[in-house]
Design a protein around this motif. Structure first.
Motif, PDB file in Angstrom:
ATOM      1  N   ILE A 112       1.118  -0.698   0.175  1.00 24.80           N
ATOM      2  CA  ILE A 112      -0.258   0.177   0.033  1.00 24.80           C
ATOM      3  C   ILE A 112       1.061   1.308   0.386  1.00 24.80           C
ATOM      4  N   TYR A 113       1.203   1.646  -1.038  1.00 28.23           N
ATOM      5  CA  TYR A 113       1.589   3.276  -1.449  1.00 28.23           C
ATOM      6  C   TYR A 113       3.134   2.863  -1.128  1.00 28.23           C
ATOM      7  N   GLY A 114       3.420   1.706  -1.395  1.00 25.71           N
ATOM      8  CA  GLY A 114       4.585   0.735  -1.153  1.00 25.71           C
ATOM      9  C   GLY A 114       6.032   0.785  -0.429  1.00 25.71           C
ATOM     10  N   TYR A 115       4.351   0.264   0.609  1.00 24.07           N
ATOM     11  CA  TYR A 115       4.296   0.312   2.103  1.00 24.07           C
ATOM     12  C   TYR A 115       4.698  -1.370   2.076  1.00 24.07           C
ATOM     13  N   ARG A 116       4.828  -2.066   2.861  1.00 28.94           N
ATOM     14  CA  ARG A 116       5.039  -3.524   3.066  1.00 28.94           C
ATOM     15  C   ARG A 116       5.103  -4.030   4.082  1.00 28.94           C
ATOM     16  N   TRP A 117       4.567  -3.740   5.360  1.00 26.66           N
ATOM     17  CA  TRP A 117       4.668  -4.703   6.719  1.00 26.66           C
ATOM     18  C   TRP A 117       5.371  -5.992   7.014  1.00 26.66           C
ATOM     19  N   ASP A 118       5.234  -6.959   6.025  1.00 25.57           N
ATOM     20  CA  ASP A 118       5.555  -8.238   6.469  1.00 25.57           C
ATOM     21  C   ASP A 118       5.542  -8.008   5.087  1.00 25.57           C
ATOM     22  N   LYS A 119       7.153  -8.478   4.914  1.00 28.00           N
ATOM     23  CA  LYS A 119       7.973  -8.875   3.120  1.00 28.00           C
ATOM     24  C   LYS A 119       7.872 -10.624   3.283  1.00 28.00           C
ATOM     25  N   TYR A 120       7.745 -11.249   1.912  1.00 24.18           N
ATOM     26  CA  TYR A 120       8.601 -12.469   0.948  1.00 24.18           C
ATOM     27  C   TYR A 120       8.007 -13.735   2.026  1.00 24.18           C
ATOM     28  N   PRO A 121       8.613 -13.522   3.131  1.00 22.64           N
ATOM     29  CA  PRO A 121       8.808 -15.531   4.022  1.00 22.64           C
ATOM     30  C   PRO A 121       7.313 -15.100   5.107  1.00 22.64           C
ATOM     31  N   PHE A 122       7.316 -13.876   4.805  1.00 24.02           N
ATOM     32  CA  PHE A 122       5.557 -13.424   5.599  1.00 24.02           C
ATOM     33  C   PHE A 122       5.631 -13.969   7.205  1.00 24.02           C
ATOM     34  N   ILE A 123       6.739 -13.656   7.736  1.00 21.90           N
ATOM     35  CA  ILE A 123       7.571 -13.824   9.250  1.00 21.90           C
ATOM     36  C   ILE A 123       5.610 -13.904  10.368  1.00 21.90           C
ATOM     37  N   LEU A 124       5.836 -11.919   9.615  1.00 23.18           N
ATOM     38  CA  LEU A 124       4.551 -11.953  11.079  1.00 23.18           C
ATOM     39  C   LEU A 124       3.529 -12.973  10.443  1.00 23.18           C
ATOM     40  N   LEU A 125       3.245 -12.767   9.359  1.00 29.08           N
ATOM     41  CA  LEU A 125       1.755 -14.181   9.198  1.00 29.08           C
ATOM     42  C   LEU A 125       2.319 -15.287   9.722  1.00 29.08           C
ATOM     43  N   ASN A 126       2.933 -15.865  10.099  1.00 28.57           N
ATOM     44  CA  ASN A 126       3.274 -17.444  10.376  1.00 28.57           C
ATOM     45  C   ASN A 126       3.349 -17.563  12.043  1.00 28.57           C
ATOM     46  N   LEU A 127       4.180 -15.657  12.449  1.00 33.10           N
ATOM     47  CA  LEU A 127       4.297 -15.868  13.969  1.00 33.10           C
ATOM     48  C   LEU A 127       2.456 -16.348  14.126  1.00 33.10           C
ATOM     49  N   PHE A 128       1.799 -14.936  13.977  1.00 30.65           N
ATOM     50  CA  PHE A 128       0.229 -15.486  13.932  1.00 30.65           C
ATOM     51  C   PHE A 128      -0.821 -16.338  14.106  1.00 30.65           C
ATOM     52  N   PHE A 129      -0.275 -17.308  12.778  1.00 27.35           N
ATOM     53  CA  PHE A 129      -0.618 -18.340  13.075  1.00 27.35           C
ATOM     54  C   PHE A 129       0.121 -19.640  13.889  1.00 27.35           C
ATOM     55  N   SER A 130       1.467 -19.497  14.201  1.00 25.62           N
ATOM     56  CA  SER A 130       1.777 -19.920  16.000  1.00 25.62           C
ATOM     57  C   SER A 130       1.691 -19.216  16.491  1.00 25.62           C
ATOM     58  N   THR A 131       0.803 -17.959  16.945  1.00 24.90           N
ATOM     59  CA  THR A 131       0.213 -18.058  18.015  1.00 24.90           C
ATOM     60  C   THR A 131      -0.791 -18.557  18.500  1.00 24.90           C
ATOM     61  N   GLN A 132      -2.319 -18.387  17.459  1.00 29.51           N
ATOM     62  CA  GLN A 132      -3.180 -19.234  17.180  1.00 29.51           C
ATOM     63  C   GLN A 132      -3.050 -20.447  17.769  1.00 29.51           C
ATOM     64  N   ALA A 133      -2.223 -21.091  17.042  1.00 31.60           N
ATOM     65  CA  ALA A 133      -2.101 -22.843  17.059  1.00 31.60           C
ATOM     66  C   ALA A 133      -1.747 -22.973  18.950  1.00 31.60           C
ATOM     67  N   SER A 134      -0.958 -22.164  19.282  1.00 31.67           N
ATOM     68  CA  SER A 134      -0.722 -22.654  20.706  1.00 31.67           C
ATOM     69  C   SER A 134      -1.602 -22.027  21.357  1.00 31.67           C
ATOM     70  N   TYR A 135      -2.425 -21.353  21.300  1.00 35.18           N
ATOM     71  CA  TYR A 135      -3.780 -21.356  21.401  1.00 35.18           C
ATOM     72  C   TYR A 135      -5.133 -21.814  21.864  1.00 35.18           C
ATOM     73  N   ALA A 136      -5.187 -22.279  20.519  1.00 32.20           N
ATOM     74  CA  ALA A 136      -5.881 -23.133  19.810  1.00 32.20           C
ATOM     75  C   ALA A 136      -5.822 -24.740  20.375  1.00 32.20           C
ATOM     76  N   ALA A 137      -4.928 -25.033  20.398  1.00 31.96           N
ATOM     77  CA  ALA A 137      -4.478 -26.532  20.299  1.00 31.96           C
ATOM     78  C   ALA A 137      -4.997 -26.592  22.191  1.00 31.96           C
ATOM     79  N   PRO A 138      -4.835 -26.360  23.215  1.00 34.34           N
ATOM     80  CA  PRO A 138      -5.153 -26.248  23.845  1.00 34.34           C
ATOM     81  C   PRO A 138      -6.976 -25.423  24.622  1.00 34.34           C
ATOM     82  N   LEU A 139      -7.257 -25.282  23.899  1.00 37.01           N
ATOM     83  CA  LEU A 139      -8.494 -25.246  23.965  1.00 37.01           C
ATOM     84  C   LEU A 139      -9.440 -26.156  23.591  1.00 37.01           C
ATOM     85  N   ILE A 140      -8.522 -26.849  22.478  1.00 34.94           N
ATOM     86  CA  ILE A 140      -9.229 -27.858  21.604  1.00 34.94           C
ATOM     87  C   ILE A 140      -9.217 -29.061  22.330  1.00 34.94           C
ATOM     88  N   LEU A 141      -8.823 -28.903  23.071  1.00 32.74           N
ATOM     89  CA  LEU A 141      -7.987 -30.601  24.313  1.00 32.74           C
ATOM     90  C   LEU A 141      -8.840 -29.751  25.763  1.00 32.74           C
TER      91      LEU A 141
END
Length: 175
Positions: A65-94
């Motif tokens: 957006i207007y040349g601003y990218r907050w999470d470049k190609y390997p998408f580390i921040l997106l992976n961090l969000f998924f890891s956080t979601q998984a770390s909370y989802a697994a115990p809740l499901i259990l």
């Protein structure tokens, strides 16, 4: 001299020690939340929302957006969000599975008790039917009574005809 603690009385129950997380925390409400969360994560709506989120995230970070990218190609921040979601989802499901297992255990125990009562009732009824059959073996049945009455009627008719024949013979002899 060291001060001694007052001795605990054996006839008075101890105060219940507070365990971690017991400060006004309703574990049943949290369990209900865990079950609803786990139930929601298993729906198509959740998968569509997550897919849409990932597509938007990746598109915005590839195009920028207007040349601003907050999470470049390997998408580390997106992976961090998924890891956080998984770390909370697994115990809740259990937790949700453990609660369901406890409910299933109670239902299974109630079913077992009901089956035991039904089995005992069936055994009792089987004994009662056997006793009735034995008692009926000693009682005259309708068919048996009919056959006996027919044979008696046949004997009476036979006796009446033989008695009538005897009177005819006696009257013939008298004349």
């Amino acid at each position: 001299m060291a001060e001694s603690r007052p001795r605990a009385r054996l006839d008075v129950p101890r105060e219940k020690r507070r365990q971690f997380g017991q400060h006004g925390f309703d574990s049943d409400a949290f369990g209900r939340f865990a079950e609803s969360f786990a139930r929601y994560m298993g729906t198509g709506r959740f998968l569509l929302w997550m897919t849409g989120f990932v597509v938007v995230w990746v598109t915005l970070n590839l195009v920028g957006i207007y040349g601003y990218r907050w999470d470049k190609y390997p998408f580390i921040l997106l992976n961090l969000f998924f890891s956080t979601q998984a770390s909370y989802a697994a115990p809740l499901i259990l937790l949700a599975q453990n609660r369901q297992e406890a409910r299933d255990r109670v239902v299974a125990e109630q079913d077992r008790q009901g089956d035991a009562r039904a089995h005992a009732d069936m055994e009792f009824l089987a004994r009662e039917v056997a006793a009735l059959r034995m008692a009926l073996g000693e009682v005259a049945t309708r068919d048996y009574l009919r056959s006996e009455l027919r044979s008696l009627l046949a004997e009476i008719e036979k006796g009446a005809t033989s008695h009538a024949d005897g009177e005819d013979q006696a009257s013939e002899a008298a004349t």
